[in-house]
Design a protein around this motif. Structure first.
Motif, short mmCIF file in Angstrom:
data_model
loop_
_atom_site.label_atom_id
_atom_site.label_comp_id
_atom_site.label_asym_id
_atom_site.label_seq_id
_atom_site.Cartn_x
_atom_site.Cartn_y
_atom_site.Cartn_z
N ARG A 1 0.87 -1.19 0.00
CA ARG A 1 0.00 0.00 0.00
C ARG A 1 0.90 1.23 0.00
NH1 ARG A 1 -4.61 -0.18 4.47
NH2 ARG A 1 -5.15 1.67 3.26
N LEU A 2 0.64 2.12 -0.92
CA LEU A 2 1.46 3.32 -1.00
C LEU A 2 1.32 4.15 0.26
CD1 LEU A 2 0.83 4.39 -4.71
CD2 LEU A 2 2.94 3.46 -3.72
N GLN A 3 2.45 4.73 0.68
CA GLN A 3 2.52 5.57 1.88
C GLN A 3 2.62 7.03 1.46
OE1 GLN A 3 2.63 3.66 4.99
NE2 GLN A 3 2.12 2.13 3.42
N THR A 4 2.00 7.92 2.24
CA THR A 4 2.08 9.35 1.97
C THR A 4 2.67 10.06 3.19
OG1 THR A 4 0.16 9.27 0.51
CG2 THR A 4 0.80 11.43 1.35
N TYR A 5 3.71 10.88 2.94
CA TYR A 5 4.35 11.64 4.01
C TYR A 5 4.22 13.13 3.66
CZ TYR A 5 6.53 7.11 4.97
OH TYR A 5 6.75 5.78 5.24
N GLU A 6 3.75 13.91 4.63
CA GLU A 6 3.54 15.34 4.39
C GLU A 6 4.26 16.23 5.39
OE1 GLU A 6 -0.80 15.27 4.20
OE2 GLU A 6 -0.63 15.58 2.03
N SER A 7 5.00 15.62 6.30
CA SER A 7 5.85 16.37 7.21
C SER A 7 7.25 16.45 6.60
CB SER A 7 5.91 15.68 8.58
OG SER A 7 7.10 16.01 9.26
N GLU A 8 7.82 17.66 6.53
CA GLU A 8 9.15 17.77 5.93
C GLU A 8 10.17 16.97 6.73
OE1 GLU A 8 11.67 20.86 3.44
OE2 GLU A 8 10.77 21.74 5.25
N ARG A 9 9.99 16.86 8.01
CA ARG A 9 10.91 16.05 8.81
C ARG A 9 10.85 14.59 8.37
NH1 ARG A 9 10.73 15.48 15.45
NH2 ARG A 9 12.41 13.94 15.63
N ASP A 10 9.65 14.07 8.13
CA ASP A 10 9.50 12.68 7.70
C ASP A 10 10.05 12.48 6.28
OD1 ASP A 10 8.29 12.06 10.09
OD2 ASP A 10 6.24 12.19 9.30
N VAL A 11 9.78 13.44 5.41
CA VAL A 11 10.26 13.33 4.03
C VAL A 11 11.79 13.39 4.00
CG1 VAL A 11 10.27 14.39 1.74
CG2 VAL A 11 8.14 14.25 3.06
N ALA A 12 12.36 14.28 4.80
CA ALA A 12 13.82 14.39 4.87
C ALA A 12 14.43 13.08 5.38
CB ALA A 12 14.22 15.55 5.76
N ALA A 13 13.83 12.48 6.39
CA ALA A 13 14.34 11.22 6.92
C ALA A 13 14.26 10.12 5.87
CB ALA A 13 13.56 10.83 8.17
N LEU A 14 13.19 10.12 5.10
CA LEU A 14 13.01 9.13 4.05
C LEU A 14 14.11 9.25 2.99
CD1 LEU A 14 11.26 7.00 2.51
CD2 LEU A 14 9.99 8.94 1.55
N ILE A 15 14.31 10.46 2.46
CA ILE A 15 15.32 10.67 1.42
C ILE A 15 16.72 10.42 1.97
CG2 ILE A 15 16.36 12.36 -0.13
CD1 ILE A 15 13.61 11.40 -1.03
N ASP A 16 16.98 10.87 3.19
CA ASP A 16 18.29 10.65 3.78
C ASP A 16 18.60 9.16 3.96
OD1 ASP A 16 18.72 13.36 3.86
OD2 ASP A 16 18.33 13.58 6.01
N ALA A 17 17.55 8.36 4.22
CA ALA A 17 17.77 6.92 4.37
C ALA A 17 18.04 6.25 3.02
CB ALA A 17 16.55 6.29 5.03
N LEU A 18 17.46 6.78 1.95
CA LEU A 18 17.62 6.17 0.63
C LEU A 18 18.89 6.62 -0.09
CD1 LEU A 18 13.94 6.62 -0.61
CD2 LEU A 18 15.02 4.45 0.01
N ALA A 19 19.30 7.85 0.16
CA ALA A 19 20.37 8.46 -0.63
C ALA A 19 21.72 7.75 -0.58
CB ALA A 19 20.54 9.93 -0.21
N PRO A 20 22.15 7.15 0.54
CA PRO A 20 23.49 6.54 0.55
C PRO A 20 23.70 5.46 -0.51
CG PRO A 20 22.71 6.85 2.80
CD PRO A 20 21.56 7.17 1.90
N ASP A 21 22.63 4.79 -0.94
CA ASP A 21 22.75 3.77 -1.98
C ASP A 21 22.77 4.36 -3.38
OD1 ASP A 21 23.08 1.28 -0.76
OD2 ASP A 21 20.95 1.10 -0.31
N GLY A 22 22.57 5.68 -3.49
CA GLY A 22 22.55 6.33 -4.79
C GLY A 22 21.13 6.56 -5.27
N LEU A 23 20.86 7.78 -5.68
CA LEU A 23 19.54 8.13 -6.18
C LEU A 23 19.64 8.62 -7.62
CD1 LEU A 23 17.95 10.16 -3.22
CD2 LEU A 23 17.36 7.83 -3.94
N HIS A 24 18.63 8.27 -8.40
CA HIS A 24 18.45 8.85 -9.73
C HIS A 24 17.18 9.69 -9.65
CE1 HIS A 24 18.27 9.39 -14.03
NE2 HIS A 24 17.07 8.87 -14.06
N VAL A 25 17.31 10.99 -9.92
CA VAL A 25 16.18 11.91 -9.75
C VAL A 25 15.78 12.46 -11.12
CG1 VAL A 25 15.35 13.99 -8.60
CG2 VAL A 25 17.03 12.51 -7.46
N GLU A 26 14.50 12.34 -11.42
CA GLU A 26 13.97 12.78 -12.71
C GLU A 26 12.81 13.74 -12.53
OE1 GLU A 26 14.58 8.74 -15.45
OE2 GLU A 26 12.61 9.23 -14.64
N ARG A 27 12.63 14.59 -13.52
CA ARG A 27 11.46 15.45 -13.55
C ARG A 27 10.19 14.58 -13.60
NH1 ARG A 27 11.59 19.43 -18.39
NH2 ARG A 27 13.05 20.48 -16.98
#
Length: 361
Positions: free
Chosen positions: A197-223
């Protein structure tokens, strides 16, 4: 001559490919488990053998060997997974060369398709339309800075080596510090885990924690490009290209930013999409897919995920898949060499020509 498949016992891909061989009058393929390959067991091949590499997914034991022990539903570890996987591909390639066996697919093509940054660069260099990419981001703060600098309010942040939308984040920002992230990654006390089930995060603190957890493995970011809709749902296409020819297509629809069928997406009406695009538009869509597959000339099959953009006039390739043929029950497009054939029988016919006279539909 024996057909050898490196795969997972009981996996649907291996089962369906074996059924396609039998229905084509060929002997049962010999299955070599990915776990054996990853543990370093010698790959026994004979001259003239045909070797097919299938997905190592859907096997917890193979997953543990690829990225280390842990729950198979966890998100992360993609960099280690990729290093281990590509090292195994190199060993397979060397074993085939020593034995005089023929690989049904190029290991370097597979390696590139499992690196979203490399595959995007290859497509872009060939003039294939793709969403614009941002430079690599090492954390959330850097990602936001890059987005602001590029004037982007909506992006997809994808783990560079992920698949099946694992860890993909559809990120939307707005003035006043508002953010909204939709993802399959669920935050738990034990870390990030894939959720159906897709998750939705709307707190910048939660979104930042999410991206920070994913980024060490490398991210590809697209428009984030706006998709066209059919029957009130956004859609994209998975097109299977076999031997350079687009042979199978499925419409994936959703009310969310992600159309993956295991995340609540649904198969749509291909006829309705073809009518909406018109004959010329449909032909152009398939041409884009053929051009994308041509960037991987050593691969007899490429699964292309094609975005049909709002207005139904433009297209963009968002993914290329080395193992994108698992579409049970889907028959080939009329007028193609795969007309009336499933994706596996079509591949048997294309890669094992001696099977064609006995091939049944």
């Amino acid at each position: 001559m024996t057909t050898v498949v490196i795969g997972t016992p009981g996996d649907r891909r291996s089962v369906l490919f074996a059924a396609a061989c039998r229905s084509s009058g060929l002997p049962e393929p010999r299955l070599v488990p990915w776990t054996d390959v990853l543990r370093g067991s010698p790959l026994v091949l004979d001259p003239g053998d045909l070797l097919r590499i299938d997905s190592p997914g859907e096997d917890p034991a193979a997953d543990a060997l690829l990225r280390g022990p842990g729950h198979p539903a966890r998100v992360g570890g993609g960099a280690v997974w990729y290093w281990t996987f590509t090292a195994a591909l190199a060993r397979i390639d060397a074993s085939a060369a020593r034995a005089g066996a023929r690989l049904l697919g190029d290991v370097e093509d597979i390696a590139v398709m499992f690196d979203k940054r490399r595959s995007h660069a290859r497509l872009l260099a060939a003039g294939v339309p793709v969403p614009a990419a941002l430079p690599p981001a090492r954390n959330y703060a850097e990602l936001r800075s890059l987005m602001d600098g590029a004037g982007e309010r909506r992006v997809f942040a994808k783990p560079a080596h992920g698949s099946s939308a694992s860890g993909v984040v559809a990120l939307r920002t707005a003035p006043g510090g508002r953010v909204r992230a939709v993802t399959s990654a669920a935050t738990t006390p034990s870390g990030l885990f894939n959720s159906l089930r897709l998750q939705t995060y709307e707190s910048e603190r939660d979104v930042a924690a999410l991206i920070d957890a994913l980024a060490p493995d490398g991210l590809h970011v697209e428009r984030w490009l706006p998709k066209a809709t059919v029957d009130g749902r956004v859609f994209d296409l998975r097109v299977v290209v076999i031997g350079g020819e687009p042979t199978h297509a499925v419409v994936r629809t959703s009310r969310s930013p992600m159309t993956n069928l295991h995340l609540g997406g649904a198969r749509g009406d291909l006829g309705a999409v073809q009518r909406a695009l018109g004959e010329n538009g449909w032909r152009r869509a398939l041409d884009v897919c053929a051009r994308a597959a041509a960037c991987f000339p050593g691969s007899p099959m490429v699964g292309v995920d094609l975005l049909v953009l709002m207005g139904l006039k433009r297209f963009a390739v968002c993914e290329v898949n080395a193992f994108g043929d698992l579409l049970p029950g889907l028959l080939g497009l009329p007028g193609t060499s795969a007309d009336g054939l499933d994706t596996y029988t079509a591949q048997v016919r294309a890669t094992l020509p001696e099977s064609a006279p006995a091939c049944t539909t």
